[in-house]
Design an enzyme around this catalytic site. Structure first.
Site, PDB file in Angstrom:
ATOM      1  N   LYS A   1       2.055   2.194  -5.207  1.00 18.33           N
ATOM      2  CA  LYS A   1       2.701   1.746  -6.453  1.00 18.33           C
ATOM      3  C   LYS A   1       1.816   2.022  -7.665  1.00 18.33           C
ATOM      4  O   LYS A   1       2.305   2.411  -8.708  1.00 18.33           O
ATOM      5  CB  LYS A   1       3.010   0.238  -6.384  1.00 18.33           C
ATOM      6  CG  LYS A   1       4.076  -0.101  -5.368  1.00 18.33           C
ATOM      7  CD  LYS A   1       4.307  -1.591  -5.279  1.00 18.33           C
ATOM      8  CE  LYS A   1       3.159  -2.342  -4.637  1.00 18.33           C
ATOM      9  NZ  LYS A   1       2.912  -2.064  -3.214  1.00 18.33           N
TER      10      LYS A   1
ATOM     11  N   VAL B   1      -8.490  -3.538  -1.043  1.00 17.79           N
ATOM     12  CA  VAL B   1      -9.102  -4.839  -1.358  1.00 17.79           C
ATOM     13  C   VAL B   1     -10.138  -5.225  -0.312  1.00 17.79           C
ATOM     14  O   VAL B   1     -11.255  -5.609  -0.631  1.00 17.79           O
ATOM     15  CB  VAL B   1      -8.013  -5.936  -1.462  1.00 17.79           C
ATOM     16  CG1 VAL B   1      -8.644  -7.313  -1.603  1.00 17.79           C
ATOM     17  CG2 VAL B   1      -7.114  -5.647  -2.658  1.00 17.79           C
TER      18      VAL B   1
ATOM     19  N   GLN C   1       2.143  -5.898  -3.355  1.00 19.18           N
ATOM     20  CA  GLN C   1       2.455  -6.017  -1.917  1.00 19.18           C
ATOM     21  C   GLN C   1       3.738  -5.229  -1.612  1.00 19.18           C
ATOM     22  O   GLN C   1       4.064  -4.307  -2.340  1.00 19.18           O
ATOM     23  CB  GLN C   1       2.584  -7.474  -1.468  1.00 19.18           C
ATOM     24  CG  GLN C   1       1.270  -8.226  -1.419  1.00 19.18           C
ATOM     25  CD  GLN C   1       0.820  -8.760  -2.768  1.00 19.18           C
ATOM     26  OE1 GLN C   1       1.610  -9.359  -3.482  1.00 19.18           O
ATOM     27  NE2 GLN C   1      -0.426  -8.562  -3.118  1.00 19.18           N
TER      28      GLN C   1
ATOM     29  N   ASP D   1       0.809  -1.218   0.000  1.00 18.33           N
ATOM     30  CA  ASP D   1       0.000   0.000   0.000  1.00 18.33           C
ATOM     31  C   ASP D   1       0.841   1.267   0.000  1.00 18.33           C
ATOM     32  O   ASP D   1       0.425   2.304   0.531  1.00 18.33           O
ATOM     33  CB  ASP D   1      -0.974   0.016   1.206  1.00 18.33           C
ATOM     34  CG  ASP D   1      -1.757  -1.267   1.307  1.00 18.33           C
ATOM     35  OD1 ASP D   1      -2.334  -1.664   0.289  1.00 18.33           O
ATOM     36  OD2 ASP D   1      -1.766  -1.890   2.383  1.00 18.33           O
TER      37      ASP D   1
ATOM     38  N   THR E   1      -5.907 -11.782   2.950  1.00 21.79           N
ATOM     39  CA  THR E   1      -7.016 -11.132   2.242  1.00 21.79           C
ATOM     40  C   THR E   1      -8.058 -12.174   1.808  1.00 21.79           C
ATOM     41  O   THR E   1      -9.084 -11.824   1.246  1.00 21.79           O
ATOM     42  CB  THR E   1      -6.509 -10.387   0.978  1.00 21.79           C
ATOM     43  OG1 THR E   1      -5.895 -11.337   0.111  1.00 21.79           O
ATOM     44  CG2 THR E   1      -5.516  -9.292   1.342  1.00 21.79           C
TER      45      THR E   1
ATOM     46  N   ARG F   1     -10.330  -3.010   5.172  1.00 27.16           N
ATOM     47  CA  ARG F   1      -9.890  -3.029   6.573  1.00 27.16           C
ATOM     48  C   ARG F   1      -9.070  -1.778   6.890  1.00 27.16           C
ATOM     49  O   ARG F   1      -8.312  -1.297   6.042  1.00 27.16           O
ATOM     50  CB  ARG F   1      -8.983  -4.242   6.830  1.00 27.16           C
ATOM     51  CG  ARG F   1      -9.694  -5.569   6.816  1.00 27.16           C
ATOM     52  CD  ARG F   1      -8.732  -6.701   7.081  1.00 27.16           C
ATOM     53  NE  ARG F   1      -7.775  -6.881   5.996  1.00 27.16           N
ATOM     54  CZ  ARG F   1      -6.850  -7.832   5.973  1.00 27.16           C
ATOM     55  NH1 ARG F   1      -6.729  -8.660   6.990  1.00 27.16           N
ATOM     56  NH2 ARG F   1      -6.040  -7.952   4.955  1.00 27.16           N
TER      57      ARG F   1
ATOM     58  N   ASN G   1      -4.945 -10.224  -4.321  1.00 25.39           N
ATOM     59  CA  ASN G   1      -4.756  -9.665  -2.977  1.00 25.39           C
ATOM     60  C   ASN G   1      -4.259  -8.226  -3.083  1.00 25.39           C
ATOM     61  O   ASN G   1      -4.359  -7.450  -2.148  1.00 25.39           O
ATOM     62  CB  ASN G   1      -3.793 -10.517  -2.131  1.00 25.39           C
ATOM     63  CG  ASN G   1      -2.490 -10.858  -2.840  1.00 25.39           C
ATOM     64  OD1 ASN G   1      -2.358 -10.671  -4.042  1.00 25.39           O
ATOM     65  ND2 ASN G   1      -1.537 -11.385  -2.105  1.00 25.39           N
TER      66      ASN G   1
HETATM   67  P1  IMP Z   1      -2.540 -12.954   1.475  1.00 29.31           P
HETATM   68  O1  IMP Z   1      -1.415 -12.711   0.520  1.00 29.31           O
HETATM   69  O2  IMP Z   1      -3.855 -12.454   0.962  1.00 29.31           O
HETATM   70  O3  IMP Z   1      -2.627 -14.350   1.983  1.00 29.31           O
HETATM   71  O4  IMP Z   1      -2.240 -12.068   2.776  1.00 29.31           O
HETATM   72  C1  IMP Z   1      -1.077 -12.271   3.558  1.00 29.31           C
HETATM   73  C2  IMP Z   1      -0.691 -10.982   4.283  1.00 29.31           C
HETATM   74  O5  IMP Z   1      -0.285 -10.023   3.297  1.00 29.31           O
HETATM   75  C3  IMP Z   1      -1.825 -10.332   5.060  1.00 29.31           C
HETATM   76  O6  IMP Z   1      -1.286  -9.674   6.192  1.00 29.31           O
HETATM   77  C4  IMP Z   1      -2.367  -9.295   4.093  1.00 29.31           C
HETATM   78  O7  IMP Z   1      -3.018  -8.237   4.751  1.00 29.31           O
HETATM   79  C5  IMP Z   1      -1.100  -8.856   3.405  1.00 29.31           C
HETATM   80  N1  IMP Z   1      -1.339  -8.380   2.038  1.00 29.31           N
HETATM   81  C6  IMP Z   1      -1.601  -9.116   0.948  1.00 29.31           C
HETATM   82  N2  IMP Z   1      -1.741  -8.329  -0.119  1.00 29.31           N
HETATM   83  C7  IMP Z   1      -1.537  -7.065   0.286  1.00 29.31           C
HETATM   84  C8  IMP Z   1      -1.508  -5.790  -0.381  1.00 29.31           C
HETATM   85  O8  IMP Z   1      -1.681  -5.666  -1.600  1.00 29.31           O
HETATM   86  N3  IMP Z   1      -1.265  -4.704   0.422  1.00 29.31           N
HETATM   87  C9  IMP Z   1      -1.022  -4.826   1.741  1.00 29.31           C
HETATM   88  N4  IMP Z   1      -1.019  -5.988   2.391  1.00 29.31           N
HETATM   89  C10 IMP Z   1      -1.286  -7.097   1.667  1.00 29.31           C
END
Ligand code: IMP
Length: 423
Positions: A16, A300, A224, A13, A129, A303, A38
């Protein structure tokens, strides 16, 4: 021509989407190399706000071709909705958007598995996510996954069924309450696969190699942030791909010696969504003020993001792992009106002062040590050049550049394309 990279240096966040959008006019090709839906890249221009999930941020520029690389995981359902959202913009995405045959497909049961896995963890949950990212990468490394190229084969549904059945057995094993109607989810999924298949699938590593040879400029867009990297992030509170520079090589098939500039993006402060350690997190009204002014809510999931001061030790680590050549500081405008600003310049780690990111950064082991700066009152959002910057902002920037030993090339002072100041 070398391939330039653009990466987030914190926990995601960083902004980008906006910067790729600003830089896109300089590149022929924009390529996503890891992650999936995500991610939420927010772009704002001409009074319109748009969030991209899987599609590279160059899609809004007339001239660019956008590649979804082999390192990305694609959910056809989310992807089809994303395309639908683009219809209002008159974008010829059938020619502008191309997809690697080697990218993996997120199945409905991957999403369910994500939910079951998180529910089974209770308080130790990662804060995923829940887009099915982890389970899809698990199937990729477990050599069970379905790739985009498989969708062109006549028997792909057999492979799908076998995998979905296995997933259902795994969901039962978790023994948690996950409600679902797989028939409905599959109907939606198979319709969305048709939409996905209406786009062009390519051997993207070959495409990018030839493009490079013919002198096309390429920007690889990360998703990410570096501290969510599966290897170098705050494991296990991370995502399931390599978000750092090396991920662009494996996620696109670009050789390491072909990487040019590495643009590293960071916020003037720090945020994080989901669980996991965050040494400079604020739990008081100062953090609340940052969240409010910075509108820190996930693109996304919606939160609220956790907020805190800039962590220079973590930022240095990210610059080091990525080989950052130019920095871009985002959301400088959010810090206007704070009487004083703090930057974490060391940690107290089990009673000892250290200046590197240790293996274990749980709050009980590690406390931030801050250097304090005088804040500024001026509103930055209308500023168009660095000569208008208040002295205190210049001092803040100069300190960061000296400590990081990398120039800050861009200061962003608002969400719009136009609120971007090059130095
Ligand atoms: P996942 O990749 O959705 O399984 O999430 C794993 C961790 O990465 C969690 O803490 C999410 O909140 C964080 N996360 C995943 N994608 C993003 C993003 O685009 N921005 C910020 N945090 C992310």
């Amino acid at each position: 021509m070398a391939v330039d990279l653009l990466l987030g240096l914190q926990w995601g966040d960083e902004g980008k989407g906006k910067i790729v959008d600003v830089l896109t006019s300089n590149y022929n090709i924009i390529a996503r190399f890891q992650g999936g839906p995500n991610a939420g890249h927010t772009l704002e221009f001409d009074g319109i706000k748009h969030v991209l999930r899987t599609i590279p941020s160059g899609i809004f520029h007339k001239e660019s071709t956008n590649v979804i690389g082999n390192g990305v995981v694609i959910d056809p359902v989310v992807f089809a909705k994303e395309l639908e959202g683009l219809n209002q913009f008159d974008i010829d995405y059938k020619t502008k958007l191309i997809i690697s045959r080697k990218a993996h497909v997120i199945l409905p049961t991957h999403r369910l598995l994500d939910a079951a896995s998180e529910a089974s963890k209770g308080k130790a949950k990662i804060g995923s996510t829940l887009k099915g990212i982890g389970p899809t990468y698990m199937d990729k490394t477990g050599r069970n996954g379905i790739r985009v190229g498989d969708l062109e084969l006549s028997d792909w549904k057999d492979k799908y069924r076998a995998l979905a059945d296995k997933h259902e057995a795994m969901i039962k094993f978790y023994n948690v309450d996950v409600q679902y109607n797989l028939d409905e989810m599959e109907t939606e999924f198979f319709e969305a696969v048709k939409v996905l298949k209406s786009l062009k699938f390519i051997d993207s590593e070959e495409y990018l190699y030839q493009a490079q040879k013919s002198g096309k400029s390429i920007l690889a867009e990360g998703a990410q942030g570096s501290l969510l990297d599966i290897d170098f992030g705050t494991y296990p509170f991370v995502t399931s791909s390599n978000t750092t520079a090396a991920g662009a090589c494996t996620g696109l098939g670009v050789a390491p010696n072909q990487i040019g500039e590495v643009y590293g993006i960071f916020k003037a402060y720090t945020t994080r969504v989901g669980s996991g350690p965050f040494p400079t997190e604020l739990f008081d009204e100062v953090g609340e003020k940052m969240a409010k002014i910075g509108n820190e809510f996930g693109a996304v999931t919606g939160r609220g993001r956790r907020c805190g001061w800039l962590d220079l030790i973590a930022l240095k680590y990210a610059c080091q792992v990525n080989g950052v050549t130019k920095l871009m500081m985002m959301k400088g405008d959010v810090l206007s009106g704070f009487k004083s600003l703090k930057v974490c310049t060391a940690y107290n780690y089990k009673g000892e002062t250290i200046t590197h990111l240790p293996y274990n950064i749980e709050p009980e082991n590690l406390k931030p040590i801050y250097t304090e700066f005088k804040g500024w009152k001026e509103d930055l959002t209308k500023m168009t050049e660095t000569s208008q910057f208040p002295k205190e902002l210049n001092d803040y920037i100069a300190f960061l550049e000296k400590e990081l030993e990398i120039p800050i090339h861009v200061v962003s002072v608002g969400p719009d394309r136009k609120q971007t100041i090059f130095r």
